[in-house]
Design an enzyme around this catalytic site. Structure first.
Site, mmCIF file in Angstrom:
data_model
loop_
_atom_site.group_PDB
_atom_site.id
_atom_site.type_symbol
_atom_site.label_atom_id
_atom_site.label_comp_id
_atom_site.label_asym_id
_atom_site.label_seq_id
_atom_site.Cartn_x
_atom_site.Cartn_y
_atom_site.Cartn_z
ATOM 1 N N ASP A 186 -26.447 52.952 50.103
ATOM 2 C CA ASP A 186 -27.397 53.501 48.956
ATOM 3 C C ASP A 186 -27.936 53.169 48.492
ATOM 4 O O ASP A 186 -27.784 51.493 47.632
ATOM 5 C CB ASP A 186 -26.095 54.189 47.775
ATOM 6 N N HIS A 187 -29.028 52.729 48.530
ATOM 7 C CA HIS A 187 -30.121 50.905 48.523
ATOM 8 C C HIS A 187 -29.769 50.841 47.203
ATOM 9 O O HIS A 187 -30.736 49.795 46.186
ATOM 10 C CB HIS A 187 -31.014 51.163 48.563
ATOM 11 N N ASP A 244 -31.806 64.395 47.505
ATOM 12 C CA ASP A 244 -31.737 63.417 47.352
ATOM 13 C C ASP A 244 -31.712 62.737 46.782
ATOM 14 O O ASP A 244 -31.207 60.963 46.648
ATOM 15 C CB ASP A 244 -33.606 63.796 47.194
ATOM 16 N N HIS A 249 -27.866 58.113 44.343
ATOM 17 C CA HIS A 249 -28.310 57.186 43.774
ATOM 18 C C HIS A 249 -27.885 57.229 41.671
ATOM 19 O O HIS A 249 -27.759 56.319 41.130
ATOM 20 C CB HIS A 249 -29.821 56.776 43.056
ATOM 21 N N LYS A 349 -40.041 64.231 40.613
ATOM 22 C CA LYS A 349 -41.178 63.124 41.214
ATOM 23 C C LYS A 349 -42.539 63.471 40.370
ATOM 24 O O LYS A 349 -42.711 64.072 39.412
ATOM 25 C CB LYS A 349 -41.082 64.255 43.091
ATOM 26 N N LYS A 354 -43.230 55.420 36.193
ATOM 27 C CA LYS A 354 -42.039 55.425 37.084
ATOM 28 C C LYS A 354 -41.353 54.598 35.929
ATOM 29 O O LYS A 354 -41.641 53.199 35.753
ATOM 30 C CB LYS A 354 -42.759 54.298 38.297
HETATM 31 C C1 BG6 Z 1 -35.013 57.674 48.269
HETATM 32 C C2 BG6 Z 1 -35.186 59.071 48.126
HETATM 33 O O1 BG6 Z 1 -33.240 57.056 48.808
HETATM 34 O O2 BG6 Z 1 -35.097 57.166 46.844
HETATM 35 C C3 BG6 Z 1 -36.545 58.949 47.887
HETATM 36 O O3 BG6 Z 1 -35.205 59.623 49.775
HETATM 37 C C4 BG6 Z 1 -37.285 58.177 46.795
HETATM 38 O O4 BG6 Z 1 -36.841 60.922 47.246
HETATM 39 C C5 BG6 Z 1 -36.846 57.151 46.725
HETATM 40 O O5 BG6 Z 1 -38.447 58.123 46.459
HETATM 41 C C6 BG6 Z 1 -36.209 56.195 45.353
HETATM 42 O O6 BG6 Z 1 -36.147 54.889 44.985
HETATM 43 P P1 BG6 Z 1 -37.005 54.259 44.324
HETATM 44 O O7 BG6 Z 1 -36.193 52.563 44.860
HETATM 45 O O8 BG6 Z 1 -39.092 53.742 44.575
HETATM 46 O O9 BG6 Z 1 -36.545 54.252 42.762
#
Ligand code: BG6
Length: 505
Positions: A186-187, A244, A249, A349, A354
């Site tokens: 989970d980045h 998603d 997240h 989105k 952001k």
């Molecule tokens: C991803 C989603 O896991 O995270 C994307 O699949 C999303 O839809 C992205 O845009 C957002 O990541 P970050 O690091 O740009 O907030």
């Protein structure tokens, strides 16, 4: 050169080596680790994919362009790229073919012989999620991952499509691998500011006594994006914002805020404390979903003088699509600490800015001694943790405005990453890849966490599936989402907090 902990000799296989993730995230991250001397001394990367490249050189050039375009350190390509690139090879192979795995076995044997050691082997699955089970079965059939102490497998999200499919996948994997071989990414957990939540909460005595329902009024989590679904229409049609972003997240951020103090920083201890939060989340009754959750979908419109199409007009999207591109949910964590403190979360989105932001709104001071006119702009304390793009923590408190009169107004005390640390924060994937290589699972999702998170959103998924939206599209690009999302929080007397720079109250 900086000295870091010595990592074991490692072979990193990237399945999906010619794909977007490798190009945008993995290789730029690995290059940065290389520049900072974080990679093992004996280390190679083997890309495997279906695209054909004339030579390794051609493949490396493509990756170089990726670094050029996507790395935070694109200026540092000249010095060391060549040395780094010499660690990389590419093979055009079919991952459904047994012969591919025979080759993999022989490369591992060759390298083990030349390094005279048993290396750590990592299989990074940067492939479409539907290919993952097949690859796992092949690795098992060929007995490549038999030794859990030195073989690891990395999965990208989505991890399942719902609770049932996540369970099925977990069952399959647990029949093949030990849990400590499995790294589910989970980045968000690799982001510096997210990890810092642990330091902020548990390395400071200041906040713990007030980190509960006696002092906290409510909590907000916003993960707003200014991009649309881009070219991911076919994936997004199956996913939607709830799957998603929220299932993974956003709920992980909520866990970091709500978890109890861990007794150690051992991976399972941290993950136990986080999964406790997921288990404590109040189940939303399917019939009550409308009162707790709002969905939205963007229409066509304008973003910074540029016309953008509506979600239903995006490539590979149905003109009648019910997929949500915006979600807001009100959760409760039913334990002693958080009883009746609402956690409002939202993500979407094509929103106005952001911003990933966590707001802890404290209750008002109990009594108020100042005269009314002293405090017309008086506001309760608020802590905002800005995850991205701004990386800071700010505490709002009351101050006396200079001058002969006693006039109070809110001011912010700010800790800024950029100012404190020269903007050298690693990208999430750097941290996560380094953890995979060193075998640290703290920032990765355990099977039970994934399932618990699916369980939390299941009633919402089901309610929305059974009742298709009638008002889509219901928000314009460059807005903050549908009006109902404002109403969700306004009903409780609150409003959504936007980026700290915009806080004017
Ligand atoms: C991803 C989603 O896991 O995270 C994307 O699949 C999303 O839809 C992205 O845009 C957002 O990541 P970050 O690091 O740009 O907030």
């Amino acid at each position: 050169m900086q000295e870091h902990k010595k990592l074991p000799p490692t072979i990193l296989f990237i399945f999906g080596g010619s794909g977007d993730l490798t190009n945008r995230k993995l290789v730029p991250a690995l290059y940065n680790l290389y520049l900072d001397n974080y990679l093992p001394e004996q280390f190679i990367i083997i890309g495997v994919g279906r695209t054909s490249f004339g030579s390794d050189e051609e493949y490396r050039n493509k990756l170089r362009q990726g670094v050029q375009e996507f790395s935070r350190r694109k200026d540092e390509l000249e010095q060391k790229w060549k040395d780094f690139a010499s660690l990389i090879t590419y093979h055009e192979l079919d991952l459904s073919d047994d012969a591919t795995y025979q080759k993999i076995i022989s490369w591992i044997a060759e390298k083990s012989a030349s390094w005279q050691t048993k290396p750590t082997i990592i299989f990074y699955l940067a492939v479409a999620p539907q290919l993952a089970p097949g690859i796992a079965r092949k690795l098992s059939a060929q007995k490549i991952c038999e030794d859990p102490s030195c073989t690891r497998i990395v999965f990208e999200k989505p991890f399942g499509h719902d609770l049932a499919s996540a369970r099925e996948l977990n069952q399959l994997l647990s029949g093949i691998f030990a849990e400590d071989q499995i790294f589910r990414i989970d980045h968000y957990l690799g982001k510096e500011t997210v990890q810092n939540i642990l330091a902020f909460r548990f390395a400071n005595a200041l906040y713990e006594p007030i980190w509960n329902n006696n002092y906290i009024d409510h909590i907000q989590i916003t993960a707003a994006e200014t991009v649309g679904v881009e070219d991911r229409g076919s994936y997004y049609e199956q996913a939607g914002a709830l799957r998603d972003m929220v299932q993974n997240h956003v709920l992980q951020l909520l866990c970091m805020i709500a978890m109890e103090p861990p007794t150690s920083f051992e991976a399972n201890e941290i993950r136990n404390k986080k999964v406790d939060v997921l288990h404590a989340l109040r189940k939303i009754d399917t019939e009550e979903v409308h009162a707790h959750a709002v969905r939205g979908q963007y229409s066509e419109g304008w973003i910074k003088a540029k016309k953008v199409q509506g979600y239903r007009q995006e490539k590979n999207v149905s003109p009648k699509s019910p997929a949500e591109t915006f979600v807001a949910v009100k959760f409760f964590v039913d334990n002693w600490r958080w009883r009746n403190v609402p956690f409002y979360v939202r993500t979407g989105k094509y929103l106005h800015e952001k911003a990933t932001l966590i707001t802890i709104q404290f209750k008002s001071a109990p009594g108020y001694a100042f005269p009314k006119e002293a405090a017309e702009t008086w506001r309760p304390n608020r802590l905002t943790i800005s995850i991205q793009p701004e990386m800071d923590i700010r505490i709002r408190f009351q101050a006396k405005r200079p001058g002969p009169d006693m006039i109070l107004n809110p001011v912010d005390m700010i800790f800024s990453y950029a100012e404190a640390y020269d903007g050298k924060e690693p990208e999430a994937y750097e941290t996560l890849l380094e953890d995979v290589i060193s075998g640290n699972q703290t920032l990765f999702m355990r099977a039970d966490q994934v399932e618990a998170a699916w369980k939390v959103i299941t009633p919402i998924l089901e309610a929305w599936q059974n009742r298709l939206p009638v008002d889509f599209p219901n928000y314009a690009p460059d807005s903050w989402g549908p009006e109902d999302a404002e109403a969700l929080i306004a009903r409780d007397g609150h409003h959504w907090v936007t980026l700290p720079s915009k806080i004017k109250e």
